[in-house]
Write an enzyme that holds these catalytic residues in place. Structure first.
Site, mmCIF file in Angstrom:
data_model
loop_
_atom_site.group_PDB
_atom_site.id
_atom_site.type_symbol
_atom_site.label_atom_id
_atom_site.label_comp_id
_atom_site.label_asym_id
_atom_site.label_seq_id
_atom_site.Cartn_x
_atom_site.Cartn_y
_atom_site.Cartn_z
ATOM 1 N N TRP A 131 0.861 -1.185 0.000
ATOM 2 C CA TRP A 131 0.000 0.000 0.000
ATOM 3 C C TRP A 131 0.894 1.231 0.000
ATOM 4 C CZ3 TRP A 131 -1.842 2.758 4.833
ATOM 5 C CH2 TRP A 131 -2.813 3.724 4.537
ATOM 6 N N ASP A 212 0.604 -5.036 9.877
ATOM 7 C CA ASP A 212 -0.516 -4.142 9.601
ATOM 8 C C ASP A 212 -1.706 -4.979 9.132
ATOM 9 O OD1 ASP A 212 -2.082 -1.916 9.139
ATOM 10 O OD2 ASP A 212 -1.224 -1.515 7.159
ATOM 11 N N LYS A 247 -12.933 -1.257 7.747
ATOM 12 C CA LYS A 247 -13.585 -2.160 6.801
ATOM 13 C C LYS A 247 -14.536 -3.120 7.504
ATOM 14 C CE LYS A 247 -10.233 -0.542 4.078
ATOM 15 N NZ LYS A 247 -9.297 0.516 4.512
#
Length: 398
Positions: A131, A212, A247
């Site tokens: 990311w 993460d 999310k």
């Protein structure tokens, strides 16, 4: 005064969404760019467990006082139990320093600042690819950032031998940023056996693992997705873990995340917690109250918690169905090609194998938007658009 300030080029994903919003082809356009879960109707969901929790919080209305720098106790408890297990020994021993943060990004920022302060010679290594904001956050904290081998475009898998060889060249206290599940952007994860080998290298080389986890529950299940984290603790590693409820609780704008640091002793964990709070104080003082209250309410009520887990698994299963449908249509259209990687990948994202020119053609000719590196947010697919997307992809792949 500001003539020396250089322009900001903008975030490529958010910029893509601006283009999507301005596209007049509203009847056919499809957004597969931003990492957000959408329902079958193409809408951002409000989970039923969240509705119930917010009803309780609002009745009667509560004062909006400042929270502690590290967040609500129930919020921190929820983070620890999800990551390390409900009755984990590391939790009972008090060896985990946890703070509520401004989303997963805030957790990464606080952790990066802490590492730069107390391990000033450390370098950070991220997967190739990762990311994009991982690199920006750690560089912004003052760390030098490099990449370790990860994604193999030829096999749609992991360059595991190259990855291990590279990790063996790193120096003590170098940081290795890892994705415990649902790798962003590829959707390609390590197997449990591979995790075992990677964590042995990290332990042997005395590296700092920074895990993460932003999509817990979207891969296998709540416990399975935390396998690497719990294995690291089992191996006696000190580990940083950033997690996010954006999310899996669909609370994107509430900025609900957490940073947990596992220390060798309770005394060290207490010292770490103090420094994490000091870091927070220097940036934003305290986390937002509403998101903390929602997480606290849902996670610490057995009925709401079980309802939440069920709702997450419904989202996970819908994504899996879209992967299967996409694979089926593409295989029918281009039988000479192998599209099985769509169902082998996990989570919200897929590396489609499309080149940048093919992605641009999808956008220009078919109003289908995804990131130019070929990353697709599978959660943007639904039964109304998946065949159109698959047929369009087949066209640009011919």
């Amino acid at each position: 005064m500001f003539e020396h300030v250089t322009p900001y080029a903008g975030d490529p994903i958010l910029g893509l969404m601006d283009k999507f919003a301005g596209d007049p082809r509203g009847d056919i356009k499809v957004n597969l760019g931003v990492g957000v879960y959408y329902t079958e109707d193409g809408k951002l969901p409000v989970l039923e467990c969240v509705k119930t929790a917010e009803g309780r919080i609002a009745n009667p209305p509560r004062p909006r006082g400042y929270l502690p720098m590290d967040g609500l106790a129930g919020y921190k408890k929820a983070c620890q139990e999800l990551l390390f297990g409900k009755d984990s020994q590391v939790g009972k021993d008090g060896r985990v320093a946890t703070i509520a943060t401004l989303g997963g990004s805030g957790a990464l920022k606080v952790g990066a600042d802490f590492i730069h302060e107390w391990f000033p010679n450390a370098k950070c290594y991220v997967s190739d690819p990762t990311w994009g904001n991982h690199i920006s956050i750690f560089e912004g904290a003052g760390l030098e950032v490099g990449k370790y081998p990860y994604y193999d475009g030829a096999t749609i898998g992991v360059k595991f031998d190259e990855m291990c060889a590279f990790l063996n060249t790193l120096n003590e206290n170098d940081v290795v940023l890892l994705h415990p599940c649902c790798h962003n952007p590829t959707g390609v994860d390590l197997s449990n056996e591979q995790w075992d080998s990677v964590l042995d290298i990290i332990k042997d080389k005395k590296l700092i693992p920074f895990m993460d986890i932003a999509y817990q529950g979207f891969g296998d299940d709540m416990d399975g997705d935390a396998y690497a984290i719990r294995l690291a603790v089992e191996k006696g590693l000190s580990v940083f873990v950033s997690n996010s409820f954006s999310k899996n609780l669909s609370l994107y704008g509430e900025r609900v995340g957490g940073l947990s640091v596992v220390a060798p002793t309770k005394e060290e964990a207490d010292v770490v917690l103090g420094q994490l709070k000091f870091t927070v104080r220097r940036i934003y003082s305290s986390p937002p109250s509403h998101g903390n209250a929602v997480v606290d309410t849902v996670m610490n009520d057995d009925e709401l918690f079980n309802q939440w887990v069920g709702e997450v698994y419904e989202m996970r299963d819908r994504i899996r169905q879209m992967r299967q449908k996409l694979q089926d249509v593409l295989t029918e259209k281009l039988p000479e090609r192998d599209f099985s990687y769509f169902t082998k990948q996990r989570g919200m994202f897929s590396f489609t194998g499309l080149t940048a020119p093919q992605v641009i053609r999808l956008r220009d000719e078919f109003a289908i938007y995804m990131v130019e590196n070929g990353r697709m947010c599978v959660a943007g697919l639904n039964n109304a658009n998946v065949e159109y997307v698959a047929n369009s992809m087949a066209e640009v792949l011919k």
